[in-house]
Design an enzyme around this catalytic site. Sequence first.
Site, mmCIF file in Angstrom:
data_model
loop_
_atom_site.group_PDB
_atom_site.id
_atom_site.type_symbol
_atom_site.label_atom_id
_atom_site.label_comp_id
_atom_site.label_asym_id
_atom_site.label_seq_id
_atom_site.Cartn_x
_atom_site.Cartn_y
_atom_site.Cartn_z
ATOM 1 N N LYS A 19 0.837 -1.195 0.000
ATOM 2 C CA LYS A 19 0.000 0.000 0.000
ATOM 3 C C LYS A 19 0.876 1.250 0.000
ATOM 4 C CE LYS A 19 -1.613 -2.274 3.380
ATOM 5 N NZ LYS A 19 -2.234 -2.795 4.617
ATOM 6 N N LEU A 20 0.636 2.130 -0.968
ATOM 7 C CA LEU A 20 1.429 3.351 -1.109
ATOM 8 C C LEU A 20 0.644 4.594 -0.722
ATOM 9 C CD1 LEU A 20 3.037 2.530 -4.587
ATOM 10 C CD2 LEU A 20 3.964 2.017 -2.310
ATOM 11 N N GLU B 102 -1.053 7.380 -3.382
ATOM 12 C CA GLU B 102 -0.396 7.100 -4.662
ATOM 13 C C GLU B 102 -0.831 5.778 -5.264
ATOM 14 O OE1 GLU B 102 1.395 8.220 -1.926
ATOM 15 O OE2 GLU B 102 1.193 10.222 -2.778
ATOM 16 N N GLY B 103 -1.513 4.937 -4.478
ATOM 17 C CA GLY B 103 -1.972 3.667 -5.012
ATOM 18 C C GLY B 103 -1.306 2.482 -4.348
ATOM 19 N N ALA C 69 -8.739 2.426 5.931
ATOM 20 C CA ALA C 69 -8.436 2.431 4.494
ATOM 21 C C ALA C 69 -7.660 1.178 4.092
ATOM 22 C CB ALA C 69 -7.650 3.685 4.129
ATOM 23 N N GLY C 70 -6.677 0.816 4.911
ATOM 24 C CA GLY C 70 -5.892 -0.378 4.609
ATOM 25 C C GLY C 70 -6.714 -1.648 4.687
ATOM 26 N N ASP C 71 -7.675 -1.675 5.599
ATOM 27 C CA ASP C 71 -8.550 -2.841 5.704
ATOM 28 C C ASP C 71 -9.455 -2.927 4.476
ATOM 29 O OD1 ASP C 71 -7.423 -3.217 8.233
ATOM 30 O OD2 ASP C 71 -8.944 -1.944 9.168
#
Length: 328
Positions: free
Chosen positions: A234-235, A238-239, A269-271
């Site tokens: 995960k960036l 940036e995507g 968001a990461g989930d």
Amino acid sequence: MSAPASPAPEILAFGEAMTMFVAETPGELAEVETFQRRIAGADTNVAIGLARLGFHVGWLSRVGDDGFGTFIRRTLEQEGLDCRHLISDTEHATGLVFKERADGGADPRVEYFRRNSAASQLCLDDAAEVDFTAARHLHATGIPPALSVRARELSYHMLEQAREAGVSISFDPNLRPSLWPSEAEMCKTLNALAARADWVLPGLAEGRLLTGHDSPEAIADFYLERGAKAVIIKLGPEGSYYRGHLGGSKESFTLPGFPVAKIVDTVGAGDGFAVGVISALLDGRSPREAVRRGNLIGAEAVQVIGDMEGLPHRERLAELEANLGEPS
């Protein structure tokens, strides 16, 4: 005559669910007087997201034999989770978390009350009735092994049993440094667990800390060399970056994130990203389609208050993907 037993879950998840209180107004928690009650937990966010997409998800955990534990159980069951492996602990309380209302897309300040929580008492015995042979997939994070030594033993057991049964495994490090005795122990443990997974999903900063490498390429290679089939990093806005050999051939690519007009709450968001990647791969989609879906659901997650409220149901996801066309 008793009703027939429901089939065993096809997806397994485990960890800590907490009752969360979100401030109704911006400002420091010391000044806030009213809160909204919700649930929180990275592992439950992913489990709920996959259940909303139609998967039969089993949840293994412990909650206190208290009102907050009952609230969590009812909420998870309403979301469609199979809670046959959710234990009510009569001696330990449900963990609590309080979250500020942040302005302007900033990360909200969060305060936890989870020491000696029911979930920290997770142990090997809690998985005695899990049918790994009926499962397709196991999702794991770095949070349960941070809770206690016994919960760490359970984490190893879950991944090892899943591998033995031929179940695919995803692992999101989800670093919680404050829960670990030392950074060295955290890195050693989480890298050992990642080595047992098929799909490893770290954030860029997490990958740098865990591997000692700076670039997404080097971080991915670190895990691929230890047995992972794919690493998706995960960036942030940036995507995300993919490197792996799903489908037989090795490939690497970066897909940009989706623009968001207004970021409301970055937690979760990461989930959401994990939900997108895992669901797409289980749907038989290509790595590029999976990463795009991860970016898409991650973008949806940050546009609402709450950790999992923005996770879409299958109908909404179909609409979103139809509007995008084919991935480039």
